[in-house]
Motif scaffolding. Structure first.
Motif, PDB file in Angstrom:
ATOM      1  N   VAL A  43       0.775  -1.344   0.002  1.00 41.40           N
ATOM      2  CA  VAL A  43       0.022   0.218  -0.037  1.00 41.40           C
ATOM      3  C   VAL A  43       1.023   1.214  -0.050  1.00 41.40           C
ATOM      4  O   VAL A  43       0.321   2.346  -0.160  1.00 41.40           O
ATOM      5  CB  VAL A  43      -0.879   0.022   1.094  1.00 41.40           C
ATOM      6  CG1 VAL A  43      -1.890  -1.249   1.070  1.00 41.40           C
ATOM      7  CG2 VAL A  43      -0.187   0.086   2.447  1.00 41.40           C
ATOM      8  N   TYR A  45       4.175   3.975   1.604  1.00 41.76           N
ATOM      9  CA  TYR A  45       4.471   4.595   2.883  1.00 41.76           C
ATOM     10  C   TYR A  45       3.425   5.514   3.429  1.00 41.76           C
ATOM     11  O   TYR A  45       3.079   5.423   4.582  1.00 41.76           O
ATOM     12  CB  TYR A  45       5.537   5.662   2.500  1.00 41.76           C
ATOM     13  CG  TYR A  45       6.282   6.322   3.619  1.00 41.76           C
ATOM     14  CD1 TYR A  45       7.155   5.574   4.412  1.00 41.76           C
ATOM     15  CD2 TYR A  45       5.834   7.581   3.601  1.00 41.76           C
ATOM     16  CE1 TYR A  45       7.726   6.410   5.324  1.00 41.76           C
ATOM     17  CE2 TYR A  45       6.657   8.382   4.664  1.00 41.76           C
ATOM     18  CZ  TYR A  45       7.454   7.904   5.565  1.00 41.76           C
ATOM     19  OH  TYR A  45       7.969   8.587   6.599  1.00 41.76           O
ATOM     20  N   GLY A  46       2.745   6.039   2.514  1.00 48.77           N
ATOM     21  CA  GLY A  46       1.669   6.989   3.307  1.00 48.77           C
ATOM     22  C   GLY A  46       0.539   6.366   3.829  1.00 48.77           C
ATOM     23  O   GLY A  46      -0.078   6.910   4.940  1.00 48.77           O
ATOM     24  N   ARG A  47       0.034   5.197   3.583  1.00 44.52           N
ATOM     25  CA  ARG A  47      -0.898   4.367   4.017  1.00 44.52           C
ATOM     26  C   ARG A  47      -0.433   3.302   5.161  1.00 44.52           C
ATOM     27  O   ARG A  47      -1.281   2.315   5.521  1.00 44.52           O
ATOM     28  CB  ARG A  47      -1.729   3.680   2.863  1.00 44.52           C
ATOM     29  CG  ARG A  47      -2.289   4.355   2.072  1.00 44.52           C
ATOM     30  CD  ARG A  47      -2.993   3.990   0.930  1.00 44.52           C
ATOM     31  NE  ARG A  47      -4.010   3.098   1.303  1.00 44.52           N
ATOM     32  CZ  ARG A  47      -4.817   2.498   0.351  1.00 44.52           C
ATOM     33  NH1 ARG A  47      -4.379   2.169  -0.860  1.00 44.52           N
ATOM     34  NH2 ARG A  47      -6.025   1.717   0.915  1.00 44.52           N
ATOM     35  N   LEU A  48       0.725   3.322   5.295  1.00 45.26           N
ATOM     36  CA  LEU A  48       1.163   2.465   6.580  1.00 45.26           C
ATOM     37  C   LEU A  48       0.980   2.950   7.912  1.00 45.26           C
ATOM     38  O   LEU A  48       1.153   4.045   8.056  1.00 45.26           O
ATOM     39  CB  LEU A  48       2.780   2.070   6.471  1.00 45.26           C
ATOM     40  CG  LEU A  48       3.525   1.152   7.334  1.00 45.26           C
ATOM     41  CD1 LEU A  48       4.436   0.502   6.837  1.00 45.26           C
ATOM     42  CD2 LEU A  48       4.029   2.017   8.286  1.00 45.26           C
ATOM     43  N   THR A  49       0.322   2.208   8.677  1.00 45.86           N
ATOM     44  CA  THR A  49       0.028   2.373   9.794  1.00 45.86           C
ATOM     45  C   THR A  49       0.546   1.496  11.034  1.00 45.86           C
ATOM     46  O   THR A  49       0.788   0.233  10.631  1.00 45.86           O
ATOM     47  CB  THR A  49      -1.452   2.532   9.967  1.00 45.86           C
ATOM     48  OG1 THR A  49      -2.060   1.196  10.025  1.00 45.86           O
ATOM     49  CG2 THR A  49      -2.207   3.174   9.213  1.00 45.86           C
ATOM     50  N   ALA A  52      -1.709  -1.559  11.477  1.00 47.49           N
ATOM     51  CA  ALA A  52      -1.542  -2.515  10.575  1.00 47.49           C
ATOM     52  C   ALA A  52      -0.425  -3.383  10.689  1.00 47.49           C
ATOM     53  O   ALA A  52      -0.439  -4.798  10.522  1.00 47.49           O
ATOM     54  CB  ALA A  52      -1.725  -1.973   8.887  1.00 47.49           C
ATOM     55  N   ARG A  71       5.963   5.671  13.415  1.00 53.95           N
ATOM     56  CA  ARG A  71       6.054   4.758  12.142  1.00 53.95           C
ATOM     57  C   ARG A  71       7.363   5.173  11.075  1.00 53.95           C
ATOM     58  O   ARG A  71       7.644   4.125  10.602  1.00 53.95           O
ATOM     59  CB  ARG A  71       4.847   4.834  11.360  1.00 53.95           C
ATOM     60  CG  ARG A  71       4.562   6.301  10.499  1.00 53.95           C
ATOM     61  CD  ARG A  71       3.169   6.159   9.988  1.00 53.95           C
ATOM     62  NE  ARG A  71       3.135   7.433   9.059  1.00 53.95           N
ATOM     63  CZ  ARG A  71       3.294   7.105   7.882  1.00 53.95           C
ATOM     64  NH1 ARG A  71       3.821   6.299   7.063  1.00 53.95           N
ATOM     65  NH2 ARG A  71       3.175   8.363   6.854  1.00 53.95           N
ATOM     66  N   ARG A 116       8.508   3.438  -3.503  1.00 59.12           N
ATOM     67  CA  ARG A 116       7.196   4.060  -2.472  1.00 59.12           C
ATOM     68  C   ARG A 116       7.739   4.650  -1.400  1.00 59.12           C
ATOM     69  O   ARG A 116       7.367   5.670  -0.719  1.00 59.12           O
ATOM     70  CB  ARG A 116       6.368   2.885  -2.168  1.00 59.12           C
ATOM     71  CG  ARG A 116       5.309   2.557  -3.396  1.00 59.12           C
ATOM     72  CD  ARG A 116       4.591   1.596  -3.217  1.00 59.12           C
ATOM     73  NE  ARG A 116       3.519   1.453  -4.157  1.00 59.12           N
ATOM     74  CZ  ARG A 116       2.386   0.736  -3.798  1.00 59.12           C
ATOM     75  NH1 ARG A 116       2.240  -0.252  -2.857  1.00 59.12           N
ATOM     76  NH2 ARG A 116       1.357   0.852  -4.790  1.00 59.12           N
TER      77      ARG A 116
END
Length: 219
Positions: A43, A45-49, A52, A71, A116
């Motif tokens: 997904v 870098y921006g959507r890594l949480t 998750a 993160r 990414r």
């Protein structure tokens, strides 16, 4: 009479006993880093949480918080494991060592993760001095030091001129891979490491290295 806190054996606990905590489980660290790389690949870098990552690694968000401040710090830790902090070997061959070290950049950056994660992470460094320090100290400087050592070995072997500017050579060797992954204007080709090392050494190599390397290439 003053009561003295007693340890398990009836004696006062030592400083070591008081400070000893639960040892860090390296299996959790490894699972978390794998999870980070998998999620970045899926997904970006921006959507890594953290939520998750914790779910994928089979741990909890508080556990991640105890180990990594954010993160972004977690991504740096995962990249260190993926790219390696000391990539340049000592094989006895100057250009072979340099190619091996630079090739790890090309290999890491040709993945979806490289494209990414790295540009966005670099952008975050500008606003977070602690993150910038960790990135430089854990990843950038150790990799640079390993390549600098290879260049100095090349000088001692007589392959590289003794007056060569080590810092300039380090920037020249690595900059092509970083430049291409950050801007994406040209691909990271399979022979990029070899091509860069050949061009750089052609400018600083001694006649001894040119003679030997030319003889090897003509075989």
């Amino acid at each position: 009479m003053v009561n003295t806190p007693q340890g398990a054996a009836g004696t006062a606990p030592t400083t070591a006993q008081r400070s000893r905590g639960r040892p860090r489980d390296e299996r959790i660290d490894a699972a978390v880093r794998r999870a980070v790389m998998e999620i970045l690949n899926e997904v970006g870098y921006g959507r890594l949480t953290l939520e998750a990552v914790a779910a994928r690694a089979g741990t909890s968000k508080p556990t991640l918080r105890r180990r990594w401040r954010s993160r972004q710090h977690l991504v740096v830790s995962a990249l260190v494991q993926t790219m390696g902090a000391s990539p340049t070997p000592d094989t006895g061959c100057t250009h072979c060592d340099l190619i091996a070290g630079i090739r790890t950049l090309s290999h890491a950056f040709t993945t979806t993760v490289g494209r990414r994660a790295l540009p966005a992470l670099i952008a975050d460094l500008a606003d977070d001095p602690e993150l910038e320090s960790e990135f430089l100290n854990e990843l950038f400087h150790p990799r640079r030091a390993a390549t600098a050592a290879a260049l100095r070995r090349g000088i001692r072997r007589g392959d590289i001129r003794p007056d060569a500017d080590i810092d300039l050579l380090l920037d020249m060797l690595a900059s092509t891979a970083y430049y291409r992954v950050l801007f994406g204007h040209l691909p990271l080709t399979p022979t990029l490491a070899e091509d860069v090392v050949e061009v750089v050494l052609a400018g600083v190599a001694t006649p001894q290295w040119r003679s030997h390397h030319g003889a090897v290439d003509s075989v």
